[in-house]
Design a protein around this motif. Structure first.
Motif, PDB file in Angstrom:
ATOM      1  N   TYR A 325      61.948   7.542  65.657  1.00  0.00           N
ATOM      2  CA  TYR A 325      61.152   7.226  64.473  1.00  0.00           C
ATOM      3  C   TYR A 325      60.258   8.434  64.229  1.00  0.00           C
ATOM      4  CZ  TYR A 325      62.900   2.514  64.800  1.00  0.00           C
ATOM      5  OH  TYR A 325      63.733   1.419  64.812  1.00  0.00           O
ATOM      6  N   VAL A 326      60.691   9.218  63.213  1.00  0.00           N
ATOM      7  CA  VAL A 326      60.190  10.561  63.026  1.00  0.00           C
ATOM      8  C   VAL A 326      59.306  10.631  61.793  1.00  0.00           C
ATOM      9  CG1 VAL A 326      60.820  12.986  62.798  1.00  0.00           C
ATOM     10  CG2 VAL A 326      62.319  11.435  64.057  1.00  0.00           C
ATOM     11  N   VAL A 327      58.151  11.358  61.948  1.00  0.00           N
ATOM     12  CA  VAL A 327      57.285  11.619  60.806  1.00  0.00           C
ATOM     13  C   VAL A 327      58.001  12.635  59.908  1.00  0.00           C
ATOM     14  CG1 VAL A 327      55.066  12.492  60.041  1.00  0.00           C
ATOM     15  CG2 VAL A 327      55.223  11.169  62.166  1.00  0.00           C
ATOM     16  N   SER A 328      58.405  12.184  58.691  1.00  0.00           N
ATOM     17  CA  SER A 328      59.118  13.097  57.789  1.00  0.00           C
ATOM     18  C   SER A 328      58.193  13.675  56.724  1.00  0.00           C
ATOM     19  CB  SER A 328      60.293  12.360  57.138  1.00  0.00           C
ATOM     20  OG  SER A 328      59.819  11.199  56.457  1.00  0.00           O
ATOM     21  N   TRP A 329      57.224  12.857  56.234  1.00  0.00           N
ATOM     22  CA  TRP A 329      56.236  13.355  55.270  1.00  0.00           C
ATOM     23  C   TRP A 329      54.848  13.023  55.822  1.00  0.00           C
ATOM     24  CZ3 TRP A 329      58.503  10.273  50.575  1.00  0.00           C
ATOM     25  CH2 TRP A 329      59.788  10.762  50.274  1.00  0.00           C
ATOM     26  N   ILE A 330      53.847  13.876  55.570  1.00  0.00           N
ATOM     27  CA  ILE A 330      52.452  13.596  55.947  1.00  0.00           C
ATOM     28  C   ILE A 330      51.537  14.298  54.974  1.00  0.00           C
ATOM     29  CG2 ILE A 330      52.298  15.506  57.610  1.00  0.00           C
ATOM     30  CD1 ILE A 330      50.486  13.599  59.286  1.00  0.00           C
ATOM     31  N   VAL A 331      50.531  13.616  54.512  1.00  0.00           N
ATOM     32  CA  VAL A 331      49.553  14.138  53.557  1.00  0.00           C
ATOM     33  C   VAL A 331      48.163  13.825  54.129  1.00  0.00           C
ATOM     34  CG1 VAL A 331      48.704  14.060  51.186  1.00  0.00           C
ATOM     35  CG2 VAL A 331      51.145  13.705  51.659  1.00  0.00           C
ATOM     36  N   PRO A 332      47.250  14.778  54.148  1.00  0.00           N
ATOM     37  CA  PRO A 332      47.416  16.142  53.611  1.00  0.00           C
ATOM     38  C   PRO A 332      48.189  17.025  54.588  1.00  0.00           C
ATOM     39  CG  PRO A 332      45.235  15.890  54.515  1.00  0.00           C
ATOM     40  CD  PRO A 332      45.894  14.535  54.624  1.00  0.00           C
ATOM     41  N   ASP A 333      48.777  18.031  54.060  1.00  0.00           N
ATOM     42  CA  ASP A 333      49.590  18.918  54.872  1.00  0.00           C
ATOM     43  C   ASP A 333      48.713  19.818  55.747  1.00  0.00           C
ATOM     44  OD1 ASP A 333      52.258  20.142  55.507  1.00  0.00           O
ATOM     45  OD2 ASP A 333      51.201  21.911  54.725  1.00  0.00           O
ATOM     46  N   ALA A 334      47.535  20.217  55.173  1.00  0.00           N
ATOM     47  CA  ALA A 334      46.644  21.116  55.917  1.00  0.00           C
ATOM     48  C   ALA A 334      46.143  20.413  57.172  1.00  0.00           C
ATOM     49  CB  ALA A 334      45.472  21.532  55.042  1.00  0.00           C
ATOM     50  N   ASN A 336      47.859  18.969  59.366  1.00  0.00           N
ATOM     51  CA  ASN A 336      48.730  17.911  59.853  1.00  0.00           C
ATOM     52  C   ASN A 336      50.188  18.336  59.932  1.00  0.00           C
ATOM     53  OD1 ASN A 336      46.704  15.851  60.068  1.00  0.00           O
ATOM     54  ND2 ASN A 336      46.677  15.782  57.830  1.00  0.00           N
ATOM     55  N   ALA A 337      50.468  19.606  59.580  1.00  0.00           N
ATOM     56  CA  ALA A 337      51.872  20.053  59.537  1.00  0.00           C
ATOM     57  C   ALA A 337      52.533  19.904  60.878  1.00  0.00           C
ATOM     58  CB  ALA A 337      51.924  21.507  59.068  1.00  0.00           C
ATOM     59  N   VAL A 372      48.625  13.905  67.309  1.00  0.00           N
ATOM     60  CA  VAL A 372      49.508  14.982  67.749  1.00  0.00           C
ATOM     61  C   VAL A 372      49.225  16.275  67.013  1.00  0.00           C
ATOM     62  CG1 VAL A 372      51.307  13.352  68.417  1.00  0.00           C
ATOM     63  CG2 VAL A 372      51.297  14.279  66.103  1.00  0.00           C
ATOM     64  N   GLN A 373      48.661  16.190  65.770  1.00  0.00           N
ATOM     65  CA  GLN A 373      48.431  17.422  65.031  1.00  0.00           C
ATOM     66  C   GLN A 373      47.333  18.270  65.668  1.00  0.00           C
ATOM     67  OE1 GLN A 373      48.390  14.300  63.950  1.00  0.00           O
ATOM     68  NE2 GLN A 373      47.139  14.021  62.091  1.00  0.00           N
ATOM     69  N   ASP A 374      46.364  17.610  66.368  1.00  0.00           N
ATOM     70  CA  ASP A 374      45.302  18.376  67.049  1.00  0.00           C
ATOM     71  C   ASP A 374      44.655  17.459  68.065  1.00  0.00           C
ATOM     72  OD1 ASP A 374      43.361  20.047  67.937  1.00  0.00           O
ATOM     73  OD2 ASP A 374      42.420  20.399  65.982  1.00  0.00           O
ATOM     74  N   VAL A 375      45.042  17.623  69.317  1.00  0.00           N
ATOM     75  CA  VAL A 375      44.515  16.736  70.354  1.00  0.00           C
ATOM     76  C   VAL A 375      43.019  16.912  70.526  1.00  0.00           C
ATOM     77  CG1 VAL A 375      46.700  16.616  71.578  1.00  0.00           C
ATOM     78  CG2 VAL A 375      45.075  18.453  72.119  1.00  0.00           C
ATOM     79  N   ARG A 376      42.451  18.033  70.085  1.00  0.00           N
ATOM     80  CA  ARG A 376      41.017  18.261  70.215  1.00  0.00           C
ATOM     81  C   ARG A 376      40.220  17.378  69.284  1.00  0.00           C
ATOM     82  NH1 ARG A 376      41.044  24.587  69.215  1.00  0.00           N
ATOM     83  NH2 ARG A 376      42.426  23.777  67.573  1.00  0.00           N
ATOM     84  N   GLN A 377      40.895  16.787  68.258  1.00  0.00           N
ATOM     85  CA  GLN A 377      40.173  15.884  67.363  1.00  0.00           C
ATOM     86  C   GLN A 377      39.829  14.557  68.038  1.00  0.00           C
ATOM     87  OE1 GLN A 377      42.275  15.361  63.701  1.00  0.00           O
ATOM     88  NE2 GLN A 377      42.200  17.523  63.134  1.00  0.00           N
TER      89      GLN A 377
END
Length: 825
Positions: A325-334, A336-337, A372-377
């Motif tokens: 089960y894969v993240v295909s789209w995410i907004v905002p892109d900045a 979170n890419a 997953v986009q930034d574990v420091r968050q």
């Protein structure tokens, strides 16, 4: 180890333990930050401990205080915090020990110890020195330590100091007398006051503390209701905001379901607009199902591998699996890419939420997970909802990532949140926390259902809010109640001290009465006995003091007359009478003094022995008087016999010189005989009335001398002094020689003249005897001591015998002055 050392060690250990227990109990009533309390009984323990055990009790007080305060404010979060907690507890402990030592030493120096403290003045000084004066020390040390550690602000410092000082002072005023009643010295005095000074104030203290706790609980309930009233709107607002964002996630799922041909650009446009208007949303994403067989095509089409989160927080290619089960789209892109291509099912917490969402078709929130986009968050929460209307399809899911900081800030905007700290938890995992929201103390909790999970909202008041909301009602009840208990204890100390003195006086009086050989009788105005205490001497009760009637038998009518006289004048009266008993007649003495009202107290004593001694003494004195008179009479007679013998001898002598010498000797014997004649006639057989003696001697001398007696007069003047026999005889002989010498030599050619004799007492206690004549006087250069005459030689010899100071003045005759010890009788 000696038994004495073990006993001292045990007492010190008990003192430290007592201080600790008393301190822990008192801290139940403490005012934040938890050190100062309106009453500190341990201060009374410390003072009495230092009084009873001396300076060696100082370490016990310090140890007890250290552990009380260390346990109260210990902070083990960091090493520095732990050290700071220990230093604060040490500073407070040293202040407590110094306070007790200074108070005990002041009491010892001013009042001394052991001491019964039964005088009002001593009680006031004891309580003042040990309480308000000494308690300045601990309040100052403790408040200064808390201020230096930043636990008390400069603004709150006076209140903290005052509360500390009042608490210690009340602790001493209430508990020091109670403890002295148990452990104080002298024990005989303090044990008698145990129930009055100990039990009554203790019951008063318990009642005041009970009232304080009741008022405190009532106030605490009011504060809790007020706090809950303030927190409920905040909880409701957060619940509403979370529900709103969950519904927005459902709207995204509905969009993907209704518009299956929606491309990524359209999704991004829709999501961007939604995120701009909803600050609590962190990201929106689409999750699609990719089988292992479809994986190569998906990775080729998107240019991303399917990834998972490694243990070190990096994204690595996912292992082979049946479904991804894969993240295909995410907004905002900045920012979170990196999440694009992440397999949500590769991590257990996300997988559980994903399966629940697929199975139920309802929005499902995940536990707190690392993004997953930034574990420091840090942690985040995903809300997943199935896109397809039916389970088992391949349409995938819509994901909403919640930003709880922004969500809560937006939810409570415009609400009254001052003084309230919020903390959101999912199980034991913290989702959100205001500064200062953690820790102990009062709090309120609310349960928030969020997409299949239950969040817990904890609300805690800030110290400033608690201080603002708290009233003075409970502390006032405690302070003023304990002040009344202290005043009551002071009054009890004074009253019991007065009672102790009265008991001691009564004991002394009873002991004296038991030792008195006297009967004591209280008579009414009518002379009837009201109270009677028989004499204490053995046998007296049976002989004469068995009853008041027996004791007063023989007083007769004189008793009633004496009663009236004492009652009217108020003066004491002495009455002697005799009582006839079986053993004989007894002499009794009754002393009557005015009593209370019209009563008269009669003290009756058996004076038979004294009376017998007096009778024997009077008899002995009478016998002595007769004997002395007989002796003086016989001496006088013997001297007269000697004089007669000298007369016989004079008749047979033919030599004129020998006859003259014999005549002078005869005159001297007569002078001595005259002294004994005066003593024989005197009432005092030891003293000669010298004035009367001189007058008799002045009458006798002219007759003895013969020549010139018709033209020379003798004048005697001065005081009627009495002289002892050993002084009177030499003085009489001096007068005899000087008068005889004046008659023979001072008045030649038949001159007329006068010889003056005077005696007087001087201010210095001595006696002055002067013999003067107004004759022709001696030739120029005459020295009486070198004159060579037998008479003058005898004069100076007799003067030396009485240790007299002699002065001779030649002026219109000769004056001889003799000053000697003797004094007026």
């Amino acid at each position: 180890m000696s038994s004495a050392f073990a006993s001292r060690a045990l007492r010190l250990a008990l003192l430290a333990a007592g201080y600790y227990v008393a301190g822990r109990l008192a801290l139940l009533m403490a005012i934040p930050p938890g050190y100062a309390t309106p009453v500190w009984p341990a201060a009374g323990f410390a003072l009495v401990g230092l009084l009873a055990l001396g300076w060696r009790a100082f370490p016990a007080v310090v140890v007890g205080s250290f552990f009380v305060n260390l346990e109260t404010g210990f902070d083990a979060s960091t090493v520095d915090a732990a050290w700071r907690s220990g230093l604060i507890a040490s500073a407070i402990a040293m202040g407590a020990g110094a306070q007790a030592a200074i108070g005990a030493e002041g009491i010892r120096r001013v009042l001394g110890y052991p001491h019964p403290f039964d005088e009002q003045r001593d009680i006031v000084r004891f309580l003042l020195i040990g309480g308000p004066l000494a308690c300045v020390v601990s309040a100052t040390c403790g408040s200064a330590a808390l201020w230096a550690a930043g636990m008390v602000t400069a603004r709150a410092l006076p209140f903290s100091w005052f509360t500390w000082w009042v608490g210690d002072s009340i602790g001493v005023l209430v508990f020091a007398p109670l403890l002295l009643a148990i452990f104080g010295e002298p024990q005989a005095s303090w044990r008698r006051r145990l129930w009055a000074v100990g039990l009554a104030p203790l019951l008063g203290f318990v009642m005041v503390v009970g009232l304080f706790l009741w008022v405190s609980r009532r106030e605490q309930a009011r504060l809790e209701v007020e706090f809950i009233r303030r927190c409920e709107p905040i909880a409701e607002a957060v619940q509403a905001a979370v529900d709103q964002y969950v519904h927005l996630g459902g709207a995204v799922a509905s969009l993907l379901r209704v518009v299956p041909e929606l491309d990524e650009a359209a999704f991004e446009s829709f999501a961007t607009d939604l995120l701009a208007r909803q600050p609590g949303l962190s990201a929106l994403s689409r999750i699609e199902r990719v089988t292992e067989a479809q994986r190569p095509a998906w990775e080729a089409a998107h240019g991303h591998p399917i990834t998972r989160l490694a243990a070190d927080g990096t994204l690595v290619p996912a292992e082979a699996a049946g479904d991804h089960y894969v993240v295909s789209w995410i907004v905002p892109d900045a920012g979170n890419a990196g999440a694009v291509g992440y397999d949500v099912g590769s991590e257990s917490l996300r997988l559980a939420a994903l399966r629940s969402a697929l199975a139920t078709g309802q929005p499902t929130a995940s536990p707190a997970v690392h993004l997953v986009q930034d574990v420091r968050q840090g942690l985040g929460v995903l809300v997943l909802e199935r896109v397809s209307a039916e389970a088992g399809t391949d349409a995938g899911l819509a994901s909403t990532v919640l930003s709880l900081d922004q969500l809560v800030s937006a939810a409570v905007l415009g609400l009254e949140t001052e003084g309230v700290r919020l903390r959101l938890l999912d199980g034991d995992t913290e989702l959100f926390s205001d500064p200062g929201a953690t820790g102990g103390g009062p709090h309120w909790e609310a349960t928030l259902p969020v997409a299949g999970r239950l969040w817990r909202a904890e609300f805690r008041p800030t110290p400033e809010y608690s201080q603002r909301q708290r009233t003075w009602e409970a502390p006032s009840v405690l302070v003023f109640g304990l002040a009344l208990v202290a005043l009551a204890e002071f009054a009890l100390l004074v009253s019991t001290g007065r009672e102790l003195r009265l008991i001691a006086a009564e004991d002394r009086g009873s002991a004296l009465l038991r030792a008195m050989p006297d009967a004591i009788l209280r008579l009414g105005p009518d002379g009837v006995a009201r109270d009677y205490r028989p004499p204490a001497s053995e046998g007296a009760s049976e002989s004469w003091g068995g009853s008041s009637d027996l004791a007063m038998a023989g007083a007769g009518d004189r008793l009633l007359g004496s009663l009236q006289e004492v009652r009217s004048s108020g003066t004491a009266k002495r009455l002697e009478y005799q009582v006839v008993t079986e053993s004989g007649t007894l002499d009794l003495e009754a002393r009557l003094v005015a009593g209370v009202g019209d009563d008269v107290l009669v003290v009756i004593r058996d004076v038979s022995a004294q009376k017998a001694i007096e009778r024997r003494m009077r008899s002995a004195l009478a016998e002595k008087d007769v004997l002395l008179r007989e002796i003086h009479h016989r001496v006088k007679n013997n001297l007269q016999v000697v004089s007669s013998l000298l007369n016989l001898a004079d008749d047979r002598l033919e030599d004129p010189g020998a006859r003259a010498l014999l005549a002078h000797t005869r005159d001297r014997v007569r002078t001595i005989a005259l002294v004994h004649d005066q003593l024989h006639r005197s009432a005092d057989l030891a003293q000669v009335g010298f004035g009367a003696y001189l007058r008799v001697l002045a009458t006798h001398l002219p007759q003895v001398v013969g020549e010139g007696s018709d033209r020379i007069g003798i004048v005697v003047s001065g005081e009627d002094l009495t002289l002892p026999l050993d002084i009177a005889v030499p003085c009489g002989l001096i007068v005899n020689e000087l008068v005889t010498n004046a008659f023979q030599h001072a008045f030649p050619n038949h001159r007329w003249g006068t010889v003056s004799i005077s005696i007087r007492g001087r201010a210095d206690g001595r006696v002055e005897l002067v013999v003067r004549d107004d004759g022709d006087g001696p030739p120029p250069g005459w020295d009486p001591r070198a004159a060579g005459g037998t008479g003058l030689e005898l004069v100076f010899t007799f003067a030396d015998q009485v240790d007299a100071e002699v002065s001779v003045v030649v002026s219109s005759g000769v004056s001889f002055s003799f000053v000697f010890a003797g004094g007026p009788a």
